[in-house]
Design a protein around this motif. Structure first.
Motif, PDB file in Angstrom:
ATOM      1  N   PHE A 134       0.837  -1.203   0.000  1.00  0.00           N
ATOM      2  CA  PHE A 134       0.000   0.000   0.000  1.00  0.00           C
ATOM      3  C   PHE A 134       0.875   1.256   0.000  1.00  0.00           C
ATOM      4  O   PHE A 134       0.598   2.233  -0.704  1.00  0.00           O
ATOM      5  N   CYS A 135       1.961   1.240   0.795  1.00  0.00           N
ATOM      6  CA  CYS A 135       2.889   2.386   0.817  1.00  0.00           C
ATOM      7  C   CYS A 135       3.488   2.624  -0.559  1.00  0.00           C
ATOM      8  O   CYS A 135       3.518   3.760  -1.059  1.00  0.00           O
ATOM      9  N   VAL A 136       3.990   1.558  -1.184  1.00  0.00           N
ATOM     10  CA  VAL A 136       4.615   1.691  -2.503  1.00  0.00           C
ATOM     11  C   VAL A 136       3.592   2.158  -3.532  1.00  0.00           C
ATOM     12  O   VAL A 136       3.892   2.992  -4.395  1.00  0.00           O
ATOM     13  N   TYR A 137       2.378   1.635  -3.436  1.00  0.00           N
ATOM     14  CA  TYR A 137       1.305   2.058  -4.348  1.00  0.00           C
ATOM     15  C   TYR A 137       1.037   3.560  -4.227  1.00  0.00           C
ATOM     16  O   TYR A 137       0.975   4.281  -5.234  1.00  0.00           O
ATOM     17  N   LEU A 138       0.894   4.065  -2.979  1.00  0.00           N
ATOM     18  CA  LEU A 138       0.587   5.484  -2.798  1.00  0.00           C
ATOM     19  C   LEU A 138       1.755   6.380  -3.217  1.00  0.00           C
ATOM     20  O   LEU A 138       1.554   7.453  -3.800  1.00  0.00           O
ATOM     21  N   LEU A 139       2.974   5.968  -2.917  1.00  0.00           N
ATOM     22  CA  LEU A 139       4.140   6.758  -3.338  1.00  0.00           C
ATOM     23  C   LEU A 139       4.226   6.810  -4.856  1.00  0.00           C
ATOM     24  O   LEU A 139       4.481   7.876  -5.443  1.00  0.00           O
ATOM     25  N   ASN A 140       4.011   5.680  -5.486  1.00  0.00           N
ATOM     26  CA  ASN A 140       4.056   5.627  -6.952  1.00  0.00           C
ATOM     27  C   ASN A 140       2.956   6.490  -7.562  1.00  0.00           C
ATOM     28  O   ASN A 140       3.177   7.227  -8.530  1.00  0.00           O
ATOM     29  N   LYS A 141       1.778   6.439  -6.980  1.00  0.00           N
ATOM     30  CA  LYS A 141       0.649   7.236  -7.462  1.00  0.00           C
ATOM     31  C   LYS A 141       0.946   8.726  -7.326  1.00  0.00           C
ATOM     32  O   LYS A 141       0.689   9.525  -8.241  1.00  0.00           O
ATOM     33  N   THR A 142       1.524   9.124  -6.177  1.00  0.00           N
ATOM     34  CA  THR A 142       1.844  10.532  -5.948  1.00  0.00           C
ATOM     35  C   THR A 142       2.866  11.037  -6.955  1.00  0.00           C
ATOM     36  O   THR A 142       2.733  12.138  -7.513  1.00  0.00           O
ATOM     37  N   LEU A 143       3.897  10.252  -7.201  1.00  0.00           N
ATOM     38  CA  LEU A 143       4.892  10.642  -8.194  1.00  0.00           C
ATOM     39  C   LEU A 143       4.267  10.770  -9.574  1.00  0.00           C
ATOM     40  O   LEU A 143       4.463  11.766 -10.279  1.00  0.00           O
ATOM     41  N   SER A 144       3.516   9.762  -9.967  1.00  0.00           N
ATOM     42  CA  SER A 144       2.957   9.727 -11.322  1.00  0.00           C
ATOM     43  C   SER A 144       1.987  10.866 -11.580  1.00  0.00           C
ATOM     44  O   SER A 144       2.045  11.525 -12.620  1.00  0.00           O
ATOM     45  N   GLU A 145       1.115  11.133 -10.630  1.00  0.00           N
ATOM     46  CA  GLU A 145       0.107  12.154 -10.865  1.00  0.00           C
ATOM     47  C   GLU A 145       0.695  13.560 -10.858  1.00  0.00           C
ATOM     48  O   GLU A 145       0.049  14.511 -11.298  1.00  0.00           O
ATOM     49  N   ASN A 146       1.938  13.689 -10.390  1.00  0.00           N
ATOM     50  CA  ASN A 146       2.612  14.990 -10.416  1.00  0.00           C
ATOM     51  C   ASN A 146       3.759  15.021 -11.420  1.00  0.00           C
ATOM     52  O   ASN A 146       4.624  15.888 -11.352  1.00  0.00           O
ATOM     53  N   SER A 147       3.747  14.044 -12.333  1.00  0.00           N
ATOM     54  CA  SER A 147       4.699  13.992 -13.455  1.00  0.00           C
ATOM     55  C   SER A 147       6.140  13.800 -13.004  1.00  0.00           C
ATOM     56  O   SER A 147       7.073  14.315 -13.617  1.00  0.00           O
ATOM     57  N   PHE A 148       6.328  13.052 -11.917  1.00  0.00           N
ATOM     58  CA  PHE A 148       7.660  12.646 -11.484  1.00  0.00           C
ATOM     59  C   PHE A 148       7.793  11.140 -11.667  1.00  0.00           C
ATOM     60  O   PHE A 148       6.797  10.414 -11.754  1.00  0.00           O
ATOM     61  N   THR A 149       9.030  10.666 -11.709  1.00  0.00           N
ATOM     62  CA  THR A 149       9.289   9.232 -11.823  1.00  0.00           C
ATOM     63  C   THR A 149      10.186   8.791 -10.677  1.00  0.00           C
ATOM     64  O   THR A 149      10.766   9.615  -9.963  1.00  0.00           O
ATOM     65  N   TRP A 150      10.331   7.485 -10.521  1.00  0.00           N
ATOM     66  CA  TRP A 150      11.220   6.974  -9.495  1.00  0.00           C
ATOM     67  C   TRP A 150      12.673   7.342  -9.770  1.00  0.00           C
ATOM     68  O   TRP A 150      13.500   7.395  -8.852  1.00  0.00           O
ATOM     69  N   GLN A 151      13.004   7.586 -11.028  1.00  0.00           N
ATOM     70  CA  GLN A 151      14.373   7.990 -11.373  1.00  0.00           C
ATOM     71  C   GLN A 151      14.690   9.408 -10.898  1.00  0.00           C
ATOM     72  O   GLN A 151      15.844   9.830 -10.923  1.00  0.00           O
ATOM     73  N   ASP A 152      13.656  10.156 -10.492  1.00  0.00           N
ATOM     74  CA  ASP A 152      13.869  11.498  -9.943  1.00  0.00           C
ATOM     75  C   ASP A 152      14.145  11.474  -8.431  1.00  0.00           C
ATOM     76  O   ASP A 152      14.429  12.517  -7.832  1.00  0.00           O
ATOM     77  N   THR A 153      14.054  10.307  -7.817  1.00  0.00           N
ATOM     78  CA  THR A 153      14.164  10.202  -6.365  1.00  0.00           C
ATOM     79  C   THR A 153      15.587  10.468  -5.887  1.00  0.00           C
ATOM     80  O   THR A 153      16.539   9.829  -6.346  1.00  0.00           O
ATOM     81  N   THR A 154      15.726  11.414  -4.957  1.00  0.00           N
ATOM     82  CA  THR A 154      17.033  11.669  -4.339  1.00  0.00           C
ATOM     83  C   THR A 154      17.155  10.974  -2.989  1.00  0.00           C
ATOM     84  O   THR A 154      18.261  10.640  -2.567  1.00  0.00           O
TER      85      THR A 154
END
Length: 721
Positions: free
Chosen positions: A628-648
């Motif tokens: 559920f955590c990974v799902y929500l984090l992924n959803k937040t990134l995607s809906e704001n036009s960010f990707t996991w490759q942007d993660t610092t």
């Protein structure tokens, strides 16, 4: 502390001595640098005031304190802002001078200087102090010049002008005039031309003839000459050359005359170099490092130009070692990882130092400074936060380190080692704040009173207010404010804080920010920060509160076209990992998206949320919650036009009440990320050679100081560049 005072004769170097005494220190020696030729009034020096040096010899007698003097043989060879040891530089004359003072008076532990606004001078004094193991005291640093000048005059500084070099000042009219007489005129020049009231822009220099520290005598200037250096019609430059002066005795007129008293010693310091001070190098015990290397675990985010590396040790009763050994192993491994990727410590922006027992802070610091040094970080040392965590309870070793790394040298570092009234000093290789790509990473701030470096003793609320005051002073150095530019505040609360007082913290925090906003002129694009409170066993100096602010500082080249986005939702299908969007999910997520380039997300999973998920207990429950955590984090990134490759960085705080080890929880989260990757054919998270997250065991966490009921809290930073 016993202090050697750097004296130029100016008002500032004299007044800072008075401040030293006010804060309980003792002036035991004076130190002064002067030209080789006595007839020369002024040198072409970026570092030293020498006008009036002919009179400084009398300071020893006026104060009944020994005076050490050295003639300046060097010149301004190293002119970059941050100083590095340079042969024949005038700064090395100061090193030789203070080395001799320290040799003759070994009890000296600090050096005072009258720095108010010059980073160039302050950094050089701090560099020399660092090399000699002395503390720099600069109590006038960053003080309001108008108020400071008034304070000096009110407290008995009697000084005259000995140099003028600014519009509105005339050598023939103003040289020799008393400081108090000139004060109204300086204020007028400030209003007309923006002049520095205390002369910090080189507008004027002074010579102190009397002050409360001159207990034996005052100086009387009988005759002087005006020497015109530049007859410029707008801003002529001239200096005062003293020709005759005498000392006027203070105290009982019937007591022995000054001449009959035992003379105070004046030492002329010769020589070309001071004692060698070998630089410390880390040489960890290879046997210890090898013994613990098989316990090393790593995580690394996938962003190429700004990323996090985290290293910790898995503990076991057979391989348990001490904090020193564990920290050496962790720092050695991080150093190795940096080198493998073509980086080193100068690329590190920020360090989170987690230890298992704060009573061993000194041991941790001694080990830390063997790895991270000023010499290895010529562009500025990293900022740092040090926290005690329940590491052993979570199945870890005694040290745990996370570093934020950048592949460029565009960072701006603020590192003030001097003790002052401005903000707490950072004596050693860790800085107050680091700015990189618009993000200001501030070191963890304690409720320390800057001039005394003592904690406020009125409780957690008082410490919080002082920590925020300190944070604001640092923010102002970057021309911003925590009240308008903060994205995230992480507040570490010691377990020693009473629950009743802990409940007050958030309300007091918000009140402080509101007051700060109201006192500032209108600021556009005010950010609404996220708050994260974390309960931990202990903090440095036994503090009750530590505040770690993260700010967004708009670069000059940027525009205000992009609004701060908080609740914007892009259209799309975010169903994955067995979950579909539901309205209540957003209650778990706090996010701030700034200028379309920075996304900060805090995801909170409380016991109440776990009930809403209708999960069973035990291992299966943890697996579903992590998905559920990974799902929500992924959803937040995607809906704001960010990707996991942007993660610092992705920091996952979990409560020790879960009763699960870091190793087991890490495996569960890794499985969730692999599942996400499989669903998108490896395109979302990357190759996952190491985990992209680091797990941080805490006692408790929450979005408010009054409700620390999160079981899991995810703190995600993403930067698009």
């Amino acid at each position: 502390m016993k202090v050697v005072a750097l004296v130029s004769g100016g008002k500032d170097s004299c007044y800072v001595m008075m401040k030293c005494i006010q804060y309980g220190h003792e002036i035991v020696a004076l130190a002064n640098l002067l030209p080789v030729d006595d007839s020369v009034d002024e040198l072409d020096s970026y570092m030293y005031q020498t006008v009036g040096h002919q009179i400084i010899v009398s300071y020893a007698e006026c104060m009944n304190v020994p005076l050490f003097r050295r003639r300046i043989r060097g010149s301004s060879r190293h002119q970059k802002l941050s100083y590095q040891k340079t042969p024949d530089d005038e700064v090395e004359d100061l090193f030789v001078l203070l080395s001799e003072v320290k040799r003759q008076i070994p009890s000296i532990t600090a050096v005072s200087s009258g720095a108010i606004a010059s980073d160039y001078q302050r950094l050089r004094v701090e560099s020399i102090c660092s090399r000699l193991g002395l503390v720099s005291l600069a109590f006038l640093w960053k003080q309001d010049q108008t108020l400071l000048l008034q304070e000096m005059i009110a407290n008995g500084i009697k000084a005259i002008l000995v140099k003028v070099a600014a519009i509105g000042l005339d050598p023939s009219k103003h040289l020799g005039k008393d400081l108090a007489f000139m004060e109204p005129y300086f204020l007028k020049l400030k209003e007309l031309y923006g002049s520095n009231v205390c002369g910090e822009g080189g507008e004027y220099e002074t010579l102190t003839l009397d002050c409360p520290l001159f207990t034996n005598a005052r100086i009387v200037l009988d005759e002087f000459q005006v020497v015109l250096h530049s007859p410029d019609s707008i801003a002529p430059v001239g200096v005062l050359h003293p020709t005759t002066f005498h000392l006027e005795k203070k105290g009982n007129p019937d007591s022995d005359s000054l001449e009959e008293k035992e003379p105070v010693l004046v030492f002329e310091v010769q020589g070309d170099g001071g004692p060698n001070t070998p630089e410390s190098t880390h040489q960890p015990d290879n046997g210890t490092v090898e013994h613990t290397r098989n316990r090393v675990s790593l995580s690394k985010t996938g962003k190429e130009n700004t990323f996090s590396i985290c290293c910790w040790l898995e503990d076991s009763s057979e391989s348990s070692t001490g904090l020193k050994e564990d920290l050496e192993t962790v720092l050695t491994e991080i150093e190795s990882q940096l080198l493998k990727q073509g980086f080193n410590w100068q690329n590190v922006l920020y360090i989170h130092l987690y230890i298992s027992d704060m009573s061993e802070f000194a041991v941790a610091n001694e080990t830390y400074v063997k790895f991270i040094t000023h010499e290895k970080c010529p562009f500025g040392v990293p900022s740092r936060s040090t926290i005690e965590l329940p590491l052993v309870q979570a199945g870890l070793g005694k040290a745990y380190v996370e570093v934020l790394v950048a592949n460029d040298q565009t960072k701006r570092v603020l590192h003030v080692q001097s003790i002052s009234s401005w903000a707490p000093s950072c004596i050693g290789p860790y800085s107050q704040a680091t700015l990189h790509k618009g993000v200001l990473h501030m070191a963890g701030q304690l409720g320390l009173d800057p001039p005394t470096m003592n904690l406020r003793n009125e409780g957690a609320v008082a410490e919080l207010k002082q920590a925020l005051t300190n944070s604001e002073a640092i923010a102002e150095a970057f021309r911003c404010s925590i009240s308008s530019s903060a994205i995230l505040f992480v507040v570490f609360c010691s377990a020693r804080v009473e629950q009743s007082e802990r409940h007050q913290l958030h309300e007091k925090f918000v009140s402080f920010l509101d007051l700060a906003k109201s006192s500032r002129t209108r600021v556009s694009n005010v950010l609404d920060p996220i708050f994260l409170y974390i309960l931990v066993p202990d903090l440095p100096k036994r503090a009750l509160v530590e505040v770690k602010p993260v700010l967004y500082v708009q670069e000059d080249s940027e525009t205000d076209d992009d609004e701060t986005r908080q609740d914007q939702l892009a259209e799309g299908d975010y169903s994955c990992l067995g979950y579909k969007p539901e309205k209540w999910h957003q209650d778990c997520v706090q996010k701030r998206v700034v200028d379309g380039k920075l996304c900060v997300t805090v995801l909170s999973i409380s016991a109440e949320v776990m009930k809403k998920l209708h999960e069973s207990s035990g291992e299966e429950q943890l697996e579903r919650v992590t998905r559920f955590c990974v799902y929500l984090l992924n959803k937040t990134l995607s809906e704001n036009s960010f990707t996991w490759q942007d993660t610092t960085s992705l920091r996952i705080h979990f409560s020790t009440s879960l009763g699960v080890s870091v190793k087991r929880l890490s495996n569960i989260f890794e499985t969730a990320f692999k599942k996400l990757n499989e669903m998108s054919h490896g395109g979302r998270v990357g190759d996952l050679k190491e985990p992209i997250f680091n797990l941080v065991p805490v006692l408790a966490a929450g979005n408010s100081s009054g409700s620390l009921d999160n079981i899991i809290t995810c703190e995600l930073f993403s930067l698009r560049s």
